[in-house]
Scaffold this motif. Structure first.
Motif, PDB file in Angstrom:
ATOM      1  N   TYR A  94      75.057 -69.729  43.276  1.00 47.16           N
ATOM      2  CA  TYR A  94      74.804 -69.060  41.994  1.00 47.16           C
ATOM      3  C   TYR A  94      76.101 -68.608  41.329  1.00 47.16           C
ATOM      4  O   TYR A  94      77.100 -68.327  41.994  1.00 47.16           O
ATOM      5  CB  TYR A  94      73.870 -67.869  42.196  1.00 47.16           C
ATOM      6  N   LYS A  95      76.069 -68.509  40.001  1.00 47.34           N
ATOM      7  CA  LYS A  95      77.257 -68.140  39.241  1.00 47.34           C
ATOM      8  C   LYS A  95      77.688 -66.709  39.507  1.00 47.34           C
ATOM      9  O   LYS A  95      78.875 -66.398  39.481  1.00 47.34           O
ATOM     10  CB  LYS A  95      76.980 -68.336  37.743  1.00 47.34           C
ATOM     11  N   ASP A  98      74.077 -61.503  39.701  1.00 46.07           N
ATOM     12  CA  ASP A  98      73.038 -61.141  38.737  1.00 46.07           C
ATOM     13  C   ASP A  98      71.913 -62.176  38.677  1.00 46.07           C
ATOM     14  O   ASP A  98      70.823 -61.887  38.196  1.00 46.07           O
ATOM     15  CB  ASP A  98      73.647 -60.982  37.339  1.00 46.07           C
ATOM     16  N   TYR A  99      72.187 -63.393  39.158  1.00 44.30           N
ATOM     17  CA  TYR A  99      71.202 -64.468  39.079  1.00 44.30           C
ATOM     18  C   TYR A  99      70.604 -64.852  40.431  1.00 44.30           C
ATOM     19  O   TYR A  99      69.719 -65.701  40.497  1.00 44.30           O
ATOM     20  CB  TYR A  99      71.850 -65.719  38.478  1.00 44.30           C
ATOM     21  N   ASN A 102      66.906 -65.425  41.141  1.00 41.23           N
ATOM     22  CA  ASN A 102      66.155 -66.301  40.250  1.00 41.23           C
ATOM     23  C   ASN A 102      66.026 -67.713  40.815  1.00 41.23           C
ATOM     24  O   ASN A 102      66.786 -68.135  41.683  1.00 41.23           O
ATOM     25  CB  ASN A 102      66.849 -66.389  38.887  1.00 41.23           C
ATOM     26  N   ASN A 108      71.815 -70.222  35.445  1.00 41.50           N
ATOM     27  CA  ASN A 108      72.212 -69.215  36.434  1.00 41.50           C
ATOM     28  C   ASN A 108      72.861 -69.763  37.705  1.00 41.50           C
ATOM     29  O   ASN A 108      73.258 -68.990  38.569  1.00 41.50           O
ATOM     30  CB  ASN A 108      71.020 -68.328  36.813  1.00 41.50           C
TER      31      ASN A 108
END
Length: 276
Positions: A94-95, A98-99, A102, A108
């Motif tokens: 994930y980047k 915060d993602y 998901n 994301n």
């Protein structure tokens, strides 16, 4: 007599000189050994890192440390406990954190190839389902290409804390199912190899501490044969790109309005896989 005295004095001086030289050489050896030992310790220390234990804030992933000496490929999640949250997810690709809870999408996960990896443990008691866990490796953020592999772990294997009937009653229609599954495995320790590649999928191997003779504190005890799950790159269809970010996260998702509580003792990370 004087000659004998002079000879004795010279002999004594020679012996003393040799002794001093020998001592100096020994001191140099000791100093060199100390320097080498210090350098060895520094290099070895750079191969691992530790994320301190904590109680997770629901929907707020914790970023797992990265060793100074290279990419993390072996992870040990110590004393994980899920007290009534919806799910616990260990993820990579994930980047940012915060993602990390998901589903993988173009927005994301890593921009270049959109690969994402997840090891998730689902409580199940807050809904109509039973506890479950799986490994998910999803290339190119396409749902049709996602590969989800059930680990086969039971409620007794998973880090699910025991809950009361009163807690189950807060889930309304799911209360009966919750009471059937209110017992759990309490604290559990898991270890994983998630290999680094330059192309294609990673090899993903999962162990449960104490199961099949696996000891997450002793790497030499971890084999493909005693793993809960051992998946080769060829087992993940359509994975053409690697996880070229080695940042991993641990996160907990809420069960409806229930606050829940997920904690872990620590997470250790190594640049060396258990399976060579």
């Amino acid at each position: 007599m004087n000659k004998l005295y002079k000879f004795s004095a010279l002999a004594l001086a020679s012996c003393l000189s040799l002794t001093l030289i020998s001592c100096e050489q020994e001191d140099n050896k000791d100093n060199n050994s100390s320097v080498l030992l210090g350098l060895f310790s520094l290099v070895e220390g750079a191969k691992s890192c530790e994320t301190p234990g904590s109680t997770l804030v629901l929907s707020t992933p914790v970023e797992i440390c990265s060793p100074a000496g290279g990419s993390g490929v072996h992870f040990v999640i110590h004393d994980l406990s899920n007290a009534f949250s919806h799910s616990v997810i260990f993820s990579g690709g994930y980047k940012s954190k915060d993602y990390a809870l998901n589903g993988p999408t173009a927005g994301n996960v890593l921009v270049n190839n959109f690969n994402a990896f997840q090891f998730w443990m689902y409580d199940g008691r807050s809904t109509s389902g039973s506890p479950a866990s799986a490994i998910r490796y999803e290339p190119n953020y396409a749902a049709s290409a996602a590969v989800r592999v059930n680990t086969g772990l039971t409620a007794a294997d998973l880090p699910i804390a025991v809950v009361t009937d009163a807690q189950c009653d807060t889930f309304g229609a799911a209360a009966t199912n919750c009471k059937v599954n209110k017992a759990g495995g309490e604290k559990k320790t898991f270890c994983l190899d998630v290999t680094q590649t330059t192309s294609g999928a990673s090899r993903i191997t999962l162990w449960l501490d104490g199961k099949n003779g696996a000891n997450c504190n002793v790497k030499s005890s971890l084999t493909a044969e005693n793993a809960v799950l051992n998946k080769l790159p060829s087992d993940f269809a359509n994975n053409l790109s690697p996880l070229d970010t080695r940042t991993f996260y641990l996160a907990a998702g809420p069960a409806g309005t229930n606050s829940g509580s997920v904690s872990f003792g620590k997470i250790t990370v190594s640049t060396e896989t258990a399976i060579k």
